[in-house]
Design a protein around this motif. Structure first.
Motif, PDB file in Angstrom:
ATOM      1  N   HIS A 114     -45.925  29.725  78.361  1.00 25.61           N
ATOM      2  CA  HIS A 114     -45.561  29.010  79.761  1.00 25.61           C
ATOM      3  C   HIS A 114     -44.793  27.921  79.542  1.00 25.61           C
ATOM      4  CE1 HIS A 114     -46.976  28.083  83.751  1.00 25.61           C
ATOM      5  NE2 HIS A 114     -46.935  26.422  83.231  1.00 25.61           N
ATOM      6  N   HIS A 159     -41.140  27.141  81.893  1.00 24.01           N
ATOM      7  CA  HIS A 159     -40.681  25.851  82.409  1.00 24.01           C
ATOM      8  C   HIS A 159     -39.388  25.556  82.219  1.00 24.01           C
ATOM      9  CE1 HIS A 159     -43.795  24.410  85.199  1.00 24.01           C
ATOM     10  NE2 HIS A 159     -44.827  24.728  84.276  1.00 24.01           N
ATOM     11  N   ASP A 175     -45.793  26.059  89.039  1.00 26.00           N
ATOM     12  CA  ASP A 175     -45.754  27.199  88.433  1.00 26.00           C
ATOM     13  C   ASP A 175     -45.245  28.519  89.187  1.00 26.00           C
ATOM     14  OD1 ASP A 175     -46.496  25.983  86.231  1.00 26.00           O
ATOM     15  OD2 ASP A 175     -48.851  26.537  86.602  1.00 26.00           O
ATOM     16  N   MET A 215     -39.869  32.031  86.595  1.00 29.20           N
ATOM     17  CA  MET A 215     -39.384  31.312  85.050  1.00 29.20           C
ATOM     18  C   MET A 215     -39.912  31.977  83.960  1.00 29.20           C
ATOM     19  SD  MET A 215     -42.116  27.908  85.392  1.00 29.20           S
ATOM     20  CE  MET A 215     -43.695  28.310  84.848  1.00 29.20           C
TER      21      MET A 215
HETATM   22 ZN    ZN Z   1     -46.593  25.008  84.410  1.00 32.32          ZN
END
Ligand code: ZN
Ligand code: KG4
Length: 338
Positions: free
Chosen positions: A115, A119, A298, A302
């Protein structure tokens, strides 16, 4: 027609159920985000049990919508990417299960994505071409870190928070002032109306690249406990103190590593105050890049971008990659050329 290659990406690490279809040049064909904010707001933060149940409810619809909006059939996908960590275990589990099931059913390669690396790729969606060496500032609800990359994917962690992330501090200060979760946008907006009148500390300003925002949050609470706090002025004082810390550390990193780009990502990078503070020239002669506003917080696009790059350079992940709730940034022996 000569179609570009596309990847389906899934994200469910915290309180957003998201799916996206992303092209191999990081063009976003579709991006669907189902936010749970309304379910968590009155609790002052994300409630893990509520989050995991809601991911189960939303997941199929979100994936279906992303494919439909992109006008892409499962056969046309090159791979399916999913966040495997860091995040809440119950939340991660739904996305990972969905991705693994789809890979089996559709006979597609499985790509396990970090994750945090997602980003780092967010500023390149539909936009900027990054030049290396680069310095990343990741400021989200869960993380606050400065990362150096001599080239794409070769990360060196310069500093991280020793306690709260800056987003977490925003959310906690908002709660102290009586606002609902997530407090970041509220505090940010309020701070435009106040004065920098409360004497707040700038924790660890002279100590390398690490951060500590817990002391700042406690100082805010002490001022509030004295009574008669002016909310707007407290919001301004808190934001100014936070921005001072972030920009001072970034300036130091720019001087030491001489990057071509500074890339600022994560939920707090949505802040107009942070965006103007970091582009006022005070960082020195460097190009400062932010993601599009919808890619700061979020999203699955991405994850698609990071997944594509990983798939192209390293191939598919093993089917039995476990969920990794405590995953950190993937480190490499990157040698700064400064
Ligand atoms: Zn995040
Ligand atoms: O990146 P993100 O969506 O989730 C994590 O990976 O943690 O970041 C969420 C954080 C929250 O703490 C929220 O308060 C903060 O980003 N945030 C903001 C703004 N919008 C969201 N903080 C400051 N200013 C904003 N406009």
């Amino acid at each position: 027609m000569d179609k570009k290659q596309v990847i389906l990406a899934i994200e469910s690490s915290c309180d957003e159920t998201a799916a996206a279809v992303v092209q191999d040049d990081f063009t976003v064909i579709s991006s669907v985000v189902s936010s749970q904010i309304a379910l968590h707001a009155k609790w002052g933060g994300v409630v893990p049990g509520i989050a995991s149940k809601q991911h189960v409810v939303a997941m199929n619809g979100v994936i279906g919508e992303a494919l439909e909006k992109a006008d892409v059939t499962p056969e046309e996908l090159s791979a399916v990417a999913v966040t495997v960590g860091p995040g809440l275990p119950g939340s991660l589990a739904t996305g990972i299960s969905a991705a693994k099931a789809l890979c089996l059913a559709w006979e597609k390669p499985f790509v396990a994505v970090n994750h945090l690396e997602g980003h780092l790729f967010s500023a390149e969606l539909d936009g900027a071409k990054i030049e290396f060496p680069a310095i990343y500032l990741l400021v989200s609800g869960g993380h606050c870190m400065i990362v150096y990359a001599a080239e794409r994917g070769k990360y060196k962690l310069l500093g991280t928070t020793l306690d709260d992330s800056v987003g977490e501090a925003y959310d906690k200060v908002a709660r102290e002032l009586g606002f609902e979760y997530p407090g970041g946008p509220i505090i940010d907006k309020l701070s435009l109306q106040g004065k920098d009148s409360y004497p707040l500390p700038r924790p660890m300003l002279d100590r390398g690249y690490d951060f500590s925002f817990s002391g700042l949050k406690t100082a805010v609470r002490r001022e509030i406990d004295k009574g008669n706090v002016v909310k707007e002025d407290m919001a301004t004082s808190f934001v100014v103190a936070s921005m001072d810390v972030l920009s001072t550390k970034l300036r130091k990193a720019v001087q030491e590593y001489q990057p071509r780009n500074v890339i600022v990502v994560g939920g707090v990078s949505k802040s107009p105050i942070l965006r103007s503070k970091l582009t006022d020239g005070s960082l020195g002669k460097v190009n400062v890049i932010f993601p599009g506003l919808k890619y700061s917080t979020d999203n699955a696009a991405m994850i698609g971008a990071a997944g594509w790059w990983q798939f192209k350079t390293k191939g598919p992940s093993a089917d039995n990659v476990p969920m990794m709730p405590g995953l950190s940034i993937p480190l490499a022996e990157a040698k700064p050329d400064a």
